[in-house]
Scaffold this motif. Sequence first.
Motif, PDB file in Angstrom:
ATOM      1  N   GLU A 140       0.808  -1.220   0.000  1.00 30.12           N
ATOM      2  CA  GLU A 140       0.000   0.000   0.000  1.00 30.12           C
ATOM      3  C   GLU A 140       0.844   1.275   0.000  1.00 30.12           C
ATOM      4  OE1 GLU A 140      -2.537  -0.813   3.344  1.00 30.12           O
ATOM      5  OE2 GLU A 140      -1.202   0.184   4.783  1.00 30.12           O
ATOM      6  N   LEU A 141       2.086   1.198   0.500  1.00 32.17           N
ATOM      7  CA  LEU A 141       2.953   2.376   0.529  1.00 32.17           C
ATOM      8  C   LEU A 141       3.824   2.395  -0.734  1.00 32.17           C
ATOM      9  CD1 LEU A 141       3.918   2.245   4.317  1.00 32.17           C
ATOM     10  CD2 LEU A 141       2.426   3.918   3.206  1.00 32.17           C
ATOM     11  N   LYS A 142       3.179   2.606  -1.853  1.00 29.06           N
ATOM     12  CA  LYS A 142       3.873   2.591  -3.147  1.00 29.06           C
ATOM     13  C   LYS A 142       4.288   4.013  -3.533  1.00 29.06           C
ATOM     14  CE  LYS A 142       1.308  -1.424  -4.819  1.00 29.06           C
ATOM     15  NZ  LYS A 142       0.265  -1.911  -5.730  1.00 29.06           N
ATOM     16  N   PRO A 143       5.370   4.151  -4.304  1.00 26.78           N
ATOM     17  CA  PRO A 143       5.775   5.487  -4.759  1.00 26.78           C
ATOM     18  C   PRO A 143       4.625   6.235  -5.422  1.00 26.78           C
ATOM     19  CG  PRO A 143       7.464   3.887  -5.280  1.00 26.78           C
ATOM     20  CD  PRO A 143       6.290   3.105  -4.763  1.00 26.78           C
ATOM     21  N   GLY A 144       4.489   7.522  -5.063  1.00 25.72           N
ATOM     22  CA  GLY A 144       3.434   8.362  -5.627  1.00 25.72           C
ATOM     23  C   GLY A 144       2.198   8.473  -4.770  1.00 25.72           C
ATOM     24  N   VAL A 145       2.016   7.540  -3.781  1.00 22.09           N
ATOM     25  CA  VAL A 145       0.850   7.588  -2.889  1.00 22.09           C
ATOM     26  C   VAL A 145       1.052   8.709  -1.861  1.00 22.09           C
ATOM     27  CG1 VAL A 145      -0.384   6.340  -1.068  1.00 22.09           C
ATOM     28  CG2 VAL A 145       0.260   5.166  -3.171  1.00 22.09           C
ATOM     29  N   ARG A 146       0.005   9.510  -1.631  1.00 26.20           N
ATOM     30  CA  ARG A 146       0.077  10.579  -0.630  1.00 26.20           C
ATOM     31  C   ARG A 146      -0.754  10.197   0.588  1.00 26.20           C
ATOM     32  NH1 ARG A 146      -2.070  15.113  -1.359  1.00 26.20           N
ATOM     33  NH2 ARG A 146      -0.533  16.465  -0.339  1.00 26.20           N
ATOM     34  N   GLY A 147      -0.356  10.748   1.736  1.00 24.69           N
ATOM     35  CA  GLY A 147      -1.093  10.458   2.954  1.00 24.69           C
ATOM     36  C   GLY A 147      -0.671  11.357   4.091  1.00 24.69           C
ATOM     37  N   ILE A 148      -1.269  11.115   5.231  1.00 27.43           N
ATOM     38  CA  ILE A 148      -0.917  11.856   6.441  1.00 27.43           C
ATOM     39  C   ILE A 148      -0.284  10.858   7.402  1.00 27.43           C
ATOM     40  CG2 ILE A 148      -3.220  11.567   7.477  1.00 27.43           C
ATOM     41  CD1 ILE A 148      -2.908  14.470   8.542  1.00 27.43           C
ATOM     42  N   PHE A 149       0.870  11.219   7.974  1.00 23.78           N
ATOM     43  CA  PHE A 149       1.672  10.306   8.783  1.00 23.78           C
ATOM     44  C   PHE A 149       1.892  10.924  10.164  1.00 23.78           C
ATOM     45  CE2 PHE A 149       2.616   9.848   4.326  1.00 23.78           C
ATOM     46  CZ  PHE A 149       2.598   8.478   4.113  1.00 23.78           C
ATOM     47  N   ALA A 150       1.713  10.117  11.222  1.00 20.94           N
ATOM     48  CA  ALA A 150       1.855  10.631  12.587  1.00 20.94           C
ATOM     49  C   ALA A 150       2.701   9.681  13.421  1.00 20.94           C
ATOM     50  CB  ALA A 150       0.478  10.796  13.232  1.00 20.94           C
ATOM     51  N   GLY A 151       3.593  10.237  14.232  1.00 20.59           N
ATOM     52  CA  GLY A 151       4.428   9.416  15.106  1.00 20.59           C
ATOM     53  C   GLY A 151       5.440  10.269  15.849  1.00 20.59           C
ATOM     54  N   LYS A 152       6.347   9.602  16.594  1.00 12.29           N
ATOM     55  CA  LYS A 152       7.388  10.321  17.342  1.00 12.29           C
ATOM     56  C   LYS A 152       8.676  10.327  16.533  1.00 12.29           C
ATOM     57  CE  LYS A 152       7.815  10.279  21.872  1.00 12.29           C
ATOM     58  NZ  LYS A 152       8.131   9.929  23.280  1.00 12.29           N
ATOM     59  N   VAL A 153       9.291  11.485  16.427  1.00 11.15           N
ATOM     60  CA  VAL A 153      10.508  11.637  15.633  1.00 11.15           C
ATOM     61  C   VAL A 153      11.699  11.052  16.383  1.00 11.15           C
ATOM     62  CG1 VAL A 153      12.051  13.261  14.455  1.00 11.15           C
ATOM     63  CG2 VAL A 153       9.599  13.762  14.629  1.00 11.15           C
TER      64      VAL A 153
END
Length: 716
Positions: free
Chosen positions: A105-118
């Motif tokens: 599902e995480l293929k090049p060109g796919v956009r999304g919103i990502f959340a986590g601790k850096v």
Amino acid sequence: MDSPLDAKLASVLGGRTASAFERGLGLTTVGDLLSHYPRRYAKRGELTALTELPLDTNVTIVAEVVKAVSRSMQARRGSILEVTISDGTGILTLTFFNQKWRENELKPGVRGIFAGKVGAYRGNRQLAHPDYELFDEDADPAAVQKWAELPIPIYPATSTVASWQIQKAVAIVLDSLGELEDPIPQGLRTERKLVSFRRALDLVHRPTKDSDWGVARATLRFQEAFVLQAALLRQRERLRETAATSREPGDLLATFDAELPFELTGDQRAVGEEVSKDLAAEVPMNRLIQGEVGSGKTLVALRAMLAVAESGGQSALLAPTEVLAHQHLRSIVRTLGPDRAAALRPTILTGQLTAAERRKALLAIVSGSARIVVGTHALLGDAVTFFDLGLVVVDEQHRFGVEQREALRVKAERPPHVLVLTATPIPRTVAMTVFGDLDVSTIRELPAGRQPITSHVVPLAERPGWMGRVWERLSEELEKGHQGFVVCPAIDSTHSEPADAEPDALEGAASGRAATVTETLAALRADPLFAGRRIEVLHGRLSSDDKDSLMRAFAAGDIDVLVSTTVIEVGVDVPNASAMVVLDADRFGVSQLHQLRGRVGRGSVPGLCLLVTGAEEGSVARERVEAVASTLDGFELAGKDLELRQEGDVLGSTQSGGRSSLRLVRVTRDGDLIAEARELAAGVLAADPRLDQHPALRDALDRRLDAEAEAYLAKN
């Protein structure tokens, strides 16, 4: 009536997932999972540019997948998926362990919103196992923003079941869950402005704003307290519905009281009258007596045993250790005097008796000739049969669970009276929560002549040189003709005594190896300060005969110093012992330290207690030790203990009833709520004892009792 909460997880999530949840978290039913509440809620926060990512901060970003590469790990089995994303200004790596499937599902060109601790790895910014949601090509920016503002529930998780897996499972369960009966009566719910049970579960697990989970937790916390208190009150009323044999005190007790060489304290008299009144009734007594170390609780219990013996009945005293059981027997025989002891034939039963001694004891118990029986867990065995068990006395209740009390109770033809003793003062909220089925009596007053105990903290973290003075001070007490204890948390480098440890005791304890009995014994015997002194050891791995003979020798003054584990924590009574040195005191709990200290200052000799600790100043472990040194008032210490534990194991696993134990209610902070819930539950039960008008509450109570019965059967 069956509840959807009773459904097995396997029927909703499938067998494989359900097995993982049972193994990892002990969750087996829908109700188990839905009461596995989030421990906190994370904020996805404002959208952050990749060029402005601070380390160790929770961030939310909108970005596009640039590439995704899966590779095998070198050091251990498994794979790592590394996904590179960009927002047009910077680059960030997402890392997923053993989740190669995400590559689809995480293929090049796919956009999304990502959340986590850096975090950082080899100098590069990364998010490990981030939460994310991918957009459709024509995603609505407003929908993106709304998702970014949702609180993220963070669940108590394990290495095998992650928080996000729990969140997904909860969503599946909630989507398949119908309406639920509400155990809180509608009137109470309206009065307290609570939402329905079903709505509370939705809001606590899937909040859309922070106020949602606040409302949900308020509802669920009250429900938890209300159902618990209703269960305890109903249990108490059911016990009172059964008929017990009335045990009126008579000449046996009157002559005993007349011959006592001292006056009972006011508290002993008052509590004794409460017990006498209970014994004379035809419903079973179910009373807890809490009192300070050395306040004379055992004498109150012995007077109750004499009242029962008057009518030919027997009393069983259950003690937590063999040392204490033998001491109780000696003390009872001595207090009764030779004639009464011969008539009542106090008998001991422990696991260490020889086969011949055990047969003799069992015969005395079953024939009824032993009117007073003292024992350890051995009393609970199937082979033990009483002629007429009229009274069960449980000493140091915090060492036993409800089921042990019950195991003795069922050995009587008619329900016996039950008296529970504890020298661990219990804050009111704990008493209501753990012992809510018992009436509580308190003995605060100490007998005349008890000497004060001076307590000092020896802080080795700041004053390592003070250890020498500790041994000098012990030696000075021996020079005066007194005796001393040295207590260690472990027997040797490989054996501690877990049965004696408090669950919260090691939290914040100083690091390093614990002081041991064997090493301390060798060091003391080699120290010139103790040349010619008789120093012996006592711990739980010794045989019953050895422990008994050592305690007899110590009581007789034939041993100067006893190096011991916490087997001497309760009940050991040697009036000439004046000094107590506790090594690594930070490894013990507050109530343990208070109990240990109570072993000195029991005669005409003032007591000295030195609490040696390597814990740093300001640590929780150090605060525990300093709290004990600051007061001799066990009731004040009980309150401090609650504050310091941060809940911990206040209730104790043996009291909690398996998975039916508390989730959101905290006795450390919810005292007013618990008291209010108890009062309201009492009102409902008074108006509707059989709960005919409140079937949902009745079902909730039955479900709770079933869970406790299941836990009991699992243990036995």
